[in-house]
Design an enzyme around this catalytic site. Structure first.
Site, PDB file in Angstrom:
ATOM      1  N   ASP A 161     -12.136 -42.382   4.530  1.00 57.86           N
ATOM      2  CA  ASP A 161     -13.353 -41.643   4.931  1.00 57.86           C
ATOM      3  C   ASP A 161     -14.496 -42.519   5.441  1.00 57.86           C
ATOM      4  O   ASP A 161     -15.675 -42.263   5.123  1.00 57.86           O
ATOM      5  CB  ASP A 161     -13.834 -40.762   3.769  1.00 57.86           C
ATOM      6  CG  ASP A 161     -12.804 -39.731   3.354  1.00 57.86           C
ATOM      7  OD1 ASP A 161     -11.731 -39.671   3.960  1.00 57.86           O
ATOM      8  OD2 ASP A 161     -13.074 -38.989   2.383  1.00 57.86           O
ATOM      9  N   LYS A 179      -8.350 -34.506   5.841  1.00 61.33           N
ATOM     10  CA  LYS A 179      -8.153 -33.951   4.500  1.00 61.33           C
ATOM     11  C   LYS A 179      -9.297 -32.997   4.126  1.00 61.33           C
ATOM     12  O   LYS A 179     -10.466 -33.332   4.315  1.00 61.33           O
ATOM     13  CB  LYS A 179      -8.017 -35.081   3.470  1.00 61.33           C
ATOM     14  CG  LYS A 179      -9.237 -35.982   3.316  1.00 61.33           C
ATOM     15  CD  LYS A 179      -8.878 -37.130   2.386  1.00 61.33           C
ATOM     16  CE  LYS A 179     -10.029 -37.985   1.955  1.00 61.33           C
ATOM     17  NZ  LYS A 179     -11.180 -37.335   1.375  1.00 61.33           N
ATOM     18  N   CYS A 217     -13.950 -39.834  -3.310  1.00 62.06           N
ATOM     19  CA  CYS A 217     -12.682 -39.752  -2.574  1.00 62.06           C
ATOM     20  C   CYS A 217     -11.742 -40.922  -2.848  1.00 62.06           C
ATOM     21  O   CYS A 217     -10.523 -40.754  -2.834  1.00 62.06           O
ATOM     22  CB  CYS A 217     -12.957 -39.599  -1.093  1.00 62.06           C
ATOM     23  SG  CYS A 217     -13.723 -38.001  -0.739  1.00 62.06           S
TER      24      CYS A 217
HETATM   25  N1  TIU Z   1     -15.397 -39.261   0.990  1.00 64.80           N
HETATM   26  C1  TIU Z   1     -16.096 -38.898  -0.091  1.00 64.80           C
HETATM   27  O1  TIU Z   1     -16.226 -39.655  -1.045  1.00 64.80           O
HETATM   28  N2  TIU Z   1     -16.709 -37.646  -0.074  1.00 64.80           N
HETATM   29  C2  TIU Z   1     -17.855 -37.345  -0.756  1.00 64.80           C
HETATM   30  O2  TIU Z   1     -18.330 -36.208  -0.709  1.00 64.80           O
HETATM   31  N3  TIU Z   1     -18.435 -38.344  -1.481  1.00 64.80           N
HETATM   32  C3  TIU Z   1     -19.611 -38.312  -2.139  1.00 64.80           C
HETATM   33  O3  TIU Z   1     -19.917 -39.279  -2.829  1.00 64.80           O
HETATM   34  N4  TIU Z   1     -20.406 -37.256  -2.007  1.00 64.80           N
END
Ligand code: TIU
Length: 221
Positions: A24, A129, A162
């Site tokens: 991500d 995802k 994530c």
């Molecule tokens: N990629 C991921 O970690 N999504 C989130 O929403 N992370 C947060 O820390 N909010």
């Protein structure tokens, strides 16, 4: 077989059975005006690991291991967005709302794309995802099995959301996971630290951790 000096003890991996899982590294989490900032977060902590993540990606390409990039995003019609996720918290903008980088966390919008420094190459696997975990509703496990992957080198954001969720999912599916600690970040530095401690506790209950330098120094065993 290569050996990395890691915590809580040495990590062994066979490059042809190993993938880099870059989680991500999207504009929506790392740049101003994205989903992460809409939740009230300071994106600078995430920006600080970009050079290390870039160096890790370069290392993976040089070694020739499989590279997987994940992106958290939803379909434009929001059919894969549960109301519980859409309404959680008190965000300034919700998933699907228009923002400075297009609709927030929607596949195909500029904000959902990878940051400039970490754009995938054509032969690399890109996994969209809908959840926090990389294995939920994605087919990632099947793609990895097809390629004979049994070990994962993990990096990206955010460490306790994530990244940790994906490592736990991977661990339950039998993968050996090594988290690169200077190529992962959280909006909350103490959560990053706690996550690292949780991963290595109880004899690598979730996996291993090491810095990029240790991975680079990994030697044939
Ligand atoms: N990629 C991921 O970690 N999504 C989130 O929403 N992370 C947060 O820390 N909010």
């Amino acid at each position: 077989m290569k050996t990395v000096s890691a915590q809580p003890f040495e990590f062994h991996f066979e490059p042809k059975h190993t993938a880099l899982l870059m989680i991500d590294m999207q504009r929506d989490f790392i740049e101003h005006g994205g989903f992460g900032e809409s939740l009230g977060n300071d994106v600078r902590y995430l920006q600080s690991i970009v050079p290390t993540a870039q160096a890790l990606l370069q290392w993976a390409r040089e070694v020739g291991i499989t590279v997987v990039h994940t992106k958290e995003c939803h379909r434009p019609d929001l059919s894969d967005l549960p109301p519980a996720k859409k309404n959680r918290g008190n965000p300034s903008l919700r998933i699907g709302d228009p923002g400075p980088m297009g609709r927030l966390l929607i596949d195909g919008e500029p904000g959902s794309d990878f940051i400039e420094a970490l754009q995938p190459m054509p032969q690399e696997l890109v996994i969209a995802k809908p959840g926090k975990g990389a294995f939920y509703n994605t087919g990632l496990h099947e793609q990895l099995v097809q390629r004979g992957i049994t070990s994962l080198i993990v990096a990206g954001v955010t460490t306790e959301v994530c990244v940790q969720t994906s490592m736990r999912e991977a661990n339950d599916r039998g993968y050996e996971c090594l988290l690169i600690t200077d190529a992962t970040a959280s909006y909350f530095p103490h959560f990053k630290q706690a996550t690292i401690e949780m991963i290595v506790a109880q004899g690598a209950i979730v996996g291993w951790v090491a810095e990029l330098a240790a991975l680079r120094e990994s030697a044939e065993a």
